[in-house]
Design a protein around this motif. Structure first.
Motif, short mmCIF file in Angstrom:
data_model
loop_
_atom_site.label_atom_id
_atom_site.label_comp_id
_atom_site.label_asym_id
_atom_site.label_seq_id
_atom_site.Cartn_x
_atom_site.Cartn_y
_atom_site.Cartn_z
N ASP A 222 0.80 -1.24 0.00
CA ASP A 222 0.00 0.00 0.00
C ASP A 222 0.82 1.29 0.00
O ASP A 222 0.25 2.37 0.10
CB ASP A 222 -0.96 0.07 1.21
CG ASP A 222 -1.88 -1.13 1.28
OD1 ASP A 222 -2.06 -1.75 0.22
OD2 ASP A 222 -2.39 -1.45 2.36
N VAL A 223 2.15 1.19 -0.06
CA VAL A 223 2.94 2.42 -0.20
C VAL A 223 2.80 2.87 -1.65
O VAL A 223 3.14 2.12 -2.55
CB VAL A 223 4.43 2.17 0.13
CG1 VAL A 223 5.23 3.45 -0.02
CG2 VAL A 223 4.57 1.62 1.54
N PRO A 224 2.26 4.07 -1.90
CA PRO A 224 2.07 4.49 -3.30
C PRO A 224 3.38 4.49 -4.08
O PRO A 224 4.43 4.77 -3.51
CB PRO A 224 1.51 5.91 -3.17
CG PRO A 224 1.00 6.02 -1.77
CD PRO A 224 1.84 5.10 -0.94
N GLY A 225 3.31 4.15 -5.34
CA GLY A 225 4.49 4.12 -6.20
C GLY A 225 5.17 5.47 -6.20
O GLY A 225 4.52 6.51 -6.26
N GLY A 226 6.51 5.48 -6.13
CA GLY A 226 7.25 6.72 -6.17
C GLY A 226 7.59 7.28 -4.79
O GLY A 226 8.47 8.12 -4.67
N VAL A 227 6.89 6.82 -3.75
CA VAL A 227 7.18 7.33 -2.41
C VAL A 227 8.58 6.88 -1.98
O VAL A 227 9.33 7.65 -1.38
CB VAL A 227 6.11 6.85 -1.40
CG1 VAL A 227 6.54 7.12 0.02
CG2 VAL A 227 4.78 7.53 -1.71
N VAL A 228 8.93 5.65 -2.31
CA VAL A 228 10.30 5.19 -2.11
C VAL A 228 10.85 4.73 -3.46
O VAL A 228 10.16 4.02 -4.19
CB VAL A 228 10.37 4.00 -1.13
CG1 VAL A 228 11.82 3.62 -0.88
CG2 VAL A 228 9.68 4.34 0.16
N ASN A 229 12.04 5.15 -3.78
CA ASN A 229 12.71 4.70 -5.00
C ASN A 229 14.08 4.20 -4.59
O ASN A 229 14.79 4.88 -3.86
CB ASN A 229 12.84 5.86 -5.99
CG ASN A 229 11.49 6.47 -6.29
OD1 ASN A 229 10.75 5.99 -7.13
ND2 ASN A 229 11.14 7.52 -5.57
N VAL A 230 14.40 2.99 -5.02
CA VAL A 230 15.65 2.38 -4.57
C VAL A 230 16.61 2.23 -5.76
O VAL A 230 16.24 1.65 -6.79
CB VAL A 230 15.40 1.00 -3.94
CG1 VAL A 230 16.71 0.41 -3.43
CG2 VAL A 230 14.40 1.11 -2.80
N LEU A 231 17.80 2.78 -5.60
CA LEU A 231 18.83 2.66 -6.63
C LEU A 231 20.00 1.88 -6.05
O LEU A 231 20.33 2.03 -4.87
CB LEU A 231 19.33 4.05 -7.04
CG LEU A 231 18.29 5.06 -7.53
CD1 LEU A 231 18.95 6.42 -7.74
CD2 LEU A 231 17.67 4.57 -8.83
N SER A 232 20.61 1.03 -6.86
CA SER A 232 21.85 0.40 -6.43
C SER A 232 22.93 0.83 -7.40
O SER A 232 22.69 0.92 -8.60
CB SER A 232 21.70 -1.12 -6.43
OG SER A 232 21.36 -1.58 -7.72
N GLY A 233 24.09 1.12 -6.88
CA GLY A 233 25.17 1.57 -7.75
C GLY A 233 26.26 2.23 -6.94
O GLY A 233 26.37 2.00 -5.74
N ARG A 234 27.06 3.05 -7.61
CA ARG A 234 28.21 3.67 -6.97
C ARG A 234 27.83 5.03 -6.38
O ARG A 234 27.28 5.87 -7.09
CB ARG A 234 29.32 3.88 -7.99
CG ARG A 234 29.61 2.66 -8.85
CD ARG A 234 30.58 1.72 -8.16
NE ARG A 234 30.85 0.54 -8.98
CZ ARG A 234 30.68 -0.71 -8.55
NH1 ARG A 234 30.23 -0.96 -7.33
NH2 ARG A 234 30.96 -1.73 -9.35
N VAL A 235 28.20 5.24 -5.14
CA VAL A 235 27.95 6.54 -4.51
C VAL A 235 28.67 7.64 -5.31
O VAL A 235 28.14 8.72 -5.53
CB VAL A 235 28.43 6.53 -3.05
CG1 VAL A 235 28.37 7.93 -2.46
CG2 VAL A 235 27.58 5.58 -2.23
N ALA A 236 29.88 7.31 -5.78
CA ALA A 236 30.66 8.32 -6.50
C ALA A 236 29.98 8.74 -7.79
O ALA A 236 30.16 9.86 -8.26
CB ALA A 236 32.05 7.76 -6.81
N GLU A 237 29.17 7.84 -8.38
CA GLU A 237 28.51 8.18 -9.64
C GLU A 237 27.14 8.83 -9.40
O GLU A 237 26.77 9.81 -10.07
CB GLU A 237 28.32 6.91 -10.48
CG GLU A 237 27.74 7.20 -11.86
CD GLU A 237 27.44 5.93 -12.64
OE1 GLU A 237 27.64 4.83 -12.10
OE2 GLU A 237 26.98 6.07 -13.79
N LEU A 238 26.37 8.28 -8.45
CA LEU A 238 25.01 8.77 -8.23
C LEU A 238 24.99 10.00 -7.32
O LEU A 238 24.08 10.82 -7.40
CB LEU A 238 24.16 7.67 -7.58
CG LEU A 238 23.99 6.41 -8.43
CD1 LEU A 238 23.28 5.33 -7.62
CD2 LEU A 238 23.21 6.73 -9.69
N GLY A 239 26.00 10.13 -6.48
CA GLY A 239 26.01 11.21 -5.50
C GLY A 239 25.97 12.60 -6.11
O GLY A 239 25.05 13.38 -5.81
#
Lengths: 307, 323
Positions: A222-239
């Motif tokens: 029941d958590v509406p879509g978009g309320v949490v978005n999870v990314l996996s990857g490099r902090v140096a790239e996404l940060g």
């Protein structure tokens, strides 16, 4: 004696057929994906990286999110914000409690994932998962109590009611702790959601699997879509793109590691609220209200008393 | 995949004069246009949409798209104040960067033309007015002509008229032709954009016929839609109209513009339309004089992309105006 040997051979043949059927079946490997806007896309870049357990054994491939995935996640989080922050605190609490219910049903899966990710023994992993679920419930209870604790009726020298209420700041980017893949993640994510903010989570770089599985729990509770978005990857790239993003309102640098200082500098360009990493945070300790209160803005209303 | 121009020979121009002599001749001509290969058209539009435009090309395309915008407000709740603020935005879209080009025109309802003309004096931005009982077009011809004359008298530079879809779909092509010609006359010096309302024409063949009909009747621009129905501008139907103006110029020597309107909200969409223009009609159409984008929320997205290119970091809705 003949009886006994007969039993034994029966047992053996049973084992053999079991083994055979196991050999005949091909295991279904799980493709871990990102969680953006309520959907489970692969990385826009098509890249993945290898995730290993503490001893270096390969566990799975995780998507290696790119700058564009980060941008899409922020767009999704922004879109979800009015509805999530506009929901009643009571309703948010119910939804978050539902997440804990779903987590409870998948304890075994998380226990295995946490044990692999952090190299914990089975009892320790179980304790970590249980603590994470309890923490989620604890924060679910806070949704309709934050305003009483952080708000105030201020005494003023005039014929006014002067009321301060806390409001969610908006889209919060959370760098999940690197060392505690589930308990740490829940400890930083749940309070952000409890206050009505929406979140973009950058999962622990080397142990992202529990976070990506948590996304599956969120999608079914029941958590509406978009309320949490999870990314996996490099902090140096996404940060850097997330820290400098004009549509991100706050930045939790808990798991940003050595990048934290540079990211804080990037965030200064748009005057974001920033939470610095604290050294050696103990995730098993009583969390207190600090993580609930930091992503809040205070709105103060002056209302004439009519005297 | 693309159809050939019907008859690019110079003799075609006088030939086309005859086709509007009678209802029967006009029907014969319009139904004689080559049929549209719908599958091929969709596939071509989809292929062109995948083209990637980056860095300096993207910067150029964003500025060009801003210059092509007819910044539009067509709501029942429009007020003079809202129109004035829209005009101010059209003249200086991004207050943080004065190098941002101005839009092509401001598009309003006829009763707000006076307000827009006053607000835009000295900016060089055109005032476009919808007319002829927009968006349905269901009114007597006298009313439509009076509507048009009033808008032109108030100072509108461009008139966006709607065709009588009822007459067109029931096959009374000459009635539609005469109405467009009459509005064309009522416009005087103002530019005439003819809205075909593709969403109500049902088939690609009908869109091709309506395009030719409007061009024969003297349209300066043909426009995809009003923005008030479910299906508005789509890449395939815009591609089809671009083919029509290309073929019309080949046949008659007269160049007609195209305006895509409705449902274009993102920079990505806008750039895809520019690719369609360049690849179909050609670079001659790649200017605000010959191609327009009717839009309102598109401008903010273009500005955010422009800020991204300038500063290197993603922008957000807090850094553009709320309309």
């Amino acid at each position: 004696m003949p009886e006994r040997s007969g039993k034994q051979s029966e047992k053996q043949s049973g084992k053999q057929s079991e083994k055979q059927s196991e050999q005949r079946r091909l295991a279904v490997l799980k493709t871990y994906k990102l969680y953006v806007g309520g959907a489970f896309p692969r990385s826009e870049s098509g890249r993945v990286y290898e995730v290993t357990d503490a001893s270096g054994r390969w566990l799975a491939n995780a998507p290696l999110a790119s700058r564009k995935d980060a941008r899409n996640a922020v767009v999704a989080a922004r879109k979800a914000f009015p509805r999530w922050s506009g929901a009643t605190a009571y309703n948010r609490g119910q939804v978050l409690y539902r997440v804990a219910e779903m987590l409870e049903g998948r304890r075994e899966q998380f226990r295995a994932e946490v044990a692999d990710a952090e190299g914990l023994s089975a009892p320790k992993a179980r304790a970590a998962v249980d603590a994470a679920i309890d923490r989620w419930v604890w924060y679910a209870g806070w949704t309709d109590k934050v305003a009483q604790v952080a708000g105030a009726a201020n005494p003023v020298a005039g014929p006014y009611f002067n009321l301060s209420t806390p409001e969610p700041t908006g889209v919060v980017v959370v760098f999940a702790p690197q060392e505690s893949s589930l308990l740490g993640l829940v400890s930083v994510l749940a309070p952000v959601l409890a206050t009505g903010c929406t979140a973009v989570v950058v999962a622990a770089e080397r142990a992202p699997l529990p976070a990506l599985s948590l996304a599956e729990v969120l999608a079914t509770s029941d958590v509406p879509g978009g309320v949490v978005n999870v990314l996996s990857g490099r902090v140096a790239e996404l940060g850097p793109p997330l820290a400098a993003h004009g549509d991100v309102d706050a930045l939790d640098l808990t798991g940003a590691g050595p990048e934290a200082t540079a990211l804080e500098a990037e965030a200064a360009g748009t005057l974001k609220r920033v939470r610095r990493p604290r050294p050696d945070e103990d995730w098993t300790a009583d969390p207190g209200t600090g993580r609930l209160l930091w992503p809040l803005e205070t709105k103060t209303v002056w209302h004439p008393m009519g005297v | 995949m693309l159809s050939r121009p019907p008859s690019p020979s110079p003799a075609a121009a006088p030939g086309l004069a005859d086709v509007t002599a009678s209802d029967a001749a006009l029907r014969r001509f319009l139904h004689g246009l080559p049929g549209v290969d719908a599958v091929g058209l969709d596939a071509r539009a989809a292929t062109l949409r995948t083209r990637s435009i980056k860095t300096t090309s993207k910067a150029f395309a964003i500025d060009l798209a801003i210059r092509m915008i007819d910044l539009t407000t067509l709501e029942g709740a429009d007020t003079p104040g809202k129109v004035r603020s829209l005009c101010a935005k059209g003249a200086a879209p991004d207050p943080t960067d004065r190098d941002t080009p101005a839009v092509a025109a401001i598009c309003v309802y006829p009763d707000l033309v006076t307000t827009a003309v006053q607000a835009l004096r000295g900016t060089g931005i055109k005032v476009a007015s919808v007319a002829t009982a927009f968006p349905a077009g269901r009114a007597a011809r006298d009313v439509k002509l009076a509507d048009t004359r009033q808008a032109v008298a108030d100072g509108a530079d461009e008139i966006d008229m709607v065709i009588d879809r009822g007459a067109f779909l029931s096959g009374r092509y000459l009635a539609v032709f005469e109405e467009i010609a009459a509005v064309r006359e009522a416009c005087g010096g103002a530019h005439l954009k003819v809205i075909l309302e593709n969403g109500e024409l049902a088939t690609y063949d009908a869109i091709r016929r309506a395009s030719w009909l409007a061009m024969l009747a003297g349209a300066d621009f043909i426009k995809t839609s009003t923005g008030k129905v479910g299906v508005n501008a789509t890449p395939p139907n815009t591609l089809l109209m671009l083919e029509a103006v290309r073929d019309f110029r080949a046949a008659t020597g007269r160049q007609v513009g195209v305006k895509a309107a409705g449902g274009i909200r993102t920079t990505k969409d806008a750039l895809a339309y520019l690719v369609l223009v360049n690849e179909t009609a050609g670079p001659d159409w790649l200017s605000p004089d010959w191609f327009r984008l009717g839009a309102s929320s598109l401008l903010n997205d273009l500005l955010m992309q422009r800020q991204k290119l300038r500063t290197g970091s993603y922008s957000g809705p807090d850094y553009v105006t709320v309309d």
